[in-house]
Design an enzyme around this catalytic site. Structure first.
Site, PDB file in Angstrom:
ATOM      1  N   LYS A 254      60.962  80.938   1.313  1.00 37.97           N
ATOM      2  CA  LYS A 254      60.846  79.660   2.006  1.00 37.97           C
ATOM      3  C   LYS A 254      60.324  78.555   1.078  1.00 37.97           C
ATOM      4  CE  LYS A 254      59.150  78.231   6.525  1.00 37.97           C
ATOM      5  NZ  LYS A 254      58.194  78.545   7.569  1.00 37.97           N
ATOM      6  N   ARG A 255      59.509  78.945   0.125  1.00 37.15           N
ATOM      7  CA  ARG A 255      58.905  77.957  -0.755  1.00 37.15           C
ATOM      8  C   ARG A 255      59.947  77.232  -1.619  1.00 37.15           C
ATOM      9  NH1 ARG A 255      56.017  81.592  -3.593  1.00 37.15           N
ATOM     10  NH2 ARG A 255      56.191  83.042  -1.873  1.00 37.15           N
TER      11      ARG A 255
END
Ligand code: GLU
Length: 474
Positions: A254-255
């Site tokens: 997700k980062r």
């Protein structure tokens, strides 16, 4: 009967890796005329997110990867469909409690009173997992401490030094020693079961034949096998799927940008493109096919061709597939997907024609808006490439072309074609030398969709407005 389940924890969004797991469940179930079940694994109360199940259902409905059983939208409400419910773990607590009690009574599980501080110290001292401190406490003492209300968890007893062997449908035979797993907590101090207990009980009671999930769960299998054996239940078959990797071959996280289904939806990817693309991240149909309908994927799907190593998420390939599905999509559907506020002041029938003309040129649906805007914006703005391509002969060419356009009475392909022909003759240029200035003078860019069709769609007035600015802009 093949029965598979997708068992997400409702975290508020659906990771594309989860969608791929769900998709393989769906393809495998349909290939075998089985059932595909959705189960909500929400036993971790600390991670609950509001409306997460609603969002999950909406996202999955959008993808078309639809379950046969489980929480579903019925008349605007979320209700269970199927005979094996409830399908949400937080509604099954009393079921788990009975099985946990059974394990404790049979001495296959035990209460553990170790404090958080003790467990922290243990970890700090380098001990790998729980050390079994409460495994053999005196029964009477245990009962007294429980009666006194002392906080405790329940741990399963892992057998000592036992080889646990199973055949994974993707990875083949796998053998792990029970000593590598510690005595897993199966009931937390709040009375909730942990994932490990709940997953085994539910998969058994829901008659799941194949457990299909991400490879991060592989190391949990020994605990699960032991629980199946303790209960005397038949083990399911397992298929552990490889991770989806980013271009640097690291797990897609997700980062680093877009990973959720809604990210891709909002960016203008069509569900059939995302699904077709994800199917091929880690699986292939055994031939060269790439563009496949759901029906074709169902027919070809098998775990034999799921790779053991991670599949790379290649955005270029997703774009290529999305472009394909946009090209074959109905224009009305594409129209409806556009931000309607950006279409204020346009004519729908006209916009539909523009979409038909330019859709082969876009990778994502909102890019259509730039093209539509190109037909409605009066101002002539040159892009960098156009500016770099300007030459002296272009201005008189465009002046002449404007005078030809001015003369046209019935503005259609034939008359526009004739105006271009006349310009070609008058200026004695052809090919790129003819078309480049026309494109620049009309669109502000040397590239674009079919020129004659574009001019007709733009309309005489707009074309003349654009051409009237070339003197200032070029
Ligand atoms: N609830 C688990 C997850 O969130 C499911 C793992 C499994 O499929 O057994 O991924």
């Amino acid at each position: 009967m093949v029965r598979v389940r997708f068992a997400p924890s409702p975290t508020g969004y659906v990771h594309v890796g989860s969608l791929r797991t769900a998709l393989y469940c769906y393809l495998f179930a349909h290939h075998n005329e089985g059932k595909y079940v959705l189960r909500i694994e929400d036993t971790d109360q600390s991670r609950l997110v509001e409306d997460a199940v609603e969002n999950l259902l909406r996202e999955m409905e959008w993808t078309g990867v639809i379950h046969d059983e489980g929480p579903s939208h019925l008349n605007g409400e979320v209700r269970d469909v199927g005979d094996y419910g409830p399908y949400t773990q937080s509604e099954r607590l009393d079921i788990y409690q009975g099985y946990i009690r059974q394990l404790v009574e049979e001495d296959k599980a035990y209460p553990c009173f170790c404090s958080k501080e003790r467990l922290d110290e243990l970890r700090a001292s380098g001990q790998h997992g729980y050390d079994g401190h409460c495994r053999n406490l005196d029964k009477e003492e245990v009962n007294k401490r429980i009666a006194a209300g002392e906080a405790h968890v329940i741990r399963m007893k892992m057998p000592r030094d036992e080889e646990l062997v199973f055949d994974d449908l993707v990875r083949g035979r796998i053998s792990m020693n029970s000593d590598d797993s510690d005595d897993q907590v199966i009931q937390k101090s709040d009375g909730f079961p942990t994932y490990h207990l709940a997953v085994v009980v539910d998969d058994h009671l829901m008659e799941i034949s194949h457990v299909i999930r991400g490879e991060e769960w592989l190391s949990s299998v020994p605990k699960h096998l032991v629980l199946y054996d303790y209960f005397g239940w038949e083990r399911p078959l397992y298929a552990h799927l490889p991770n989806i990797l980013n271009s640097e071959r690291k797990k897609l996280s997700k980062r680093e940008g877009d990973v959720s289904v809604s990210d891709f939806r909002e960016k203008g990817y069509l569900p059939e493109a995302l699904v077709n693309f994800l199917a091929l991240v880690g699986w292939n149909p055994g031939d060269e096919r790439e563009i496949m309908t759901m029906e074709e994927m169902i027919q070809s799907f098998s775990f034999d061709r799921v790779s053991r190593s991670g599949g790379v998420f290649d955005l270029g390939k997703l774009n290529y597939m999305n472009n394909h599905y946009i090209r074959v999509a109905d224009n009305e559907r594409l129209y409806d997907l556009l931000d309607q506020e950006k279409l204020v002041g346009t004519d729908k029938a006209h916009v539909l024609e523009i979409i038909e003309l330019v859709k082969e040129r876009v990778d994502r649906v909102p890019e259509l808006l730039d093209y539509i805007d190109g037909f409605y914006r009066e101002e002539l703005v040159l892009d960098d490439e156009a500016r770099a391509s300007v030459e002296d002969y272009m201005l008189p060419l465009l002046d002449f072309f404007a005078s030809e356009i001015e003369k046209i009475e019935v503005f259609d392909k034939d008359s526009v074609q004739a105006a271009i022909k006349a310009t070609q003759k008058e200026m004695n240029v052809k090919g790129k030398k003819l078309y480049m200035p026309l494109r620049i003078g009309i669109n502000g860019s040397p590239h674009g969709a079919d020129l004659v069709t574009s001019i007709v769609l733009m309309g005489k007035d707009m074309v003349l407005k654009r051409l009237s600015q070339v003197g200032e802009v070029l």
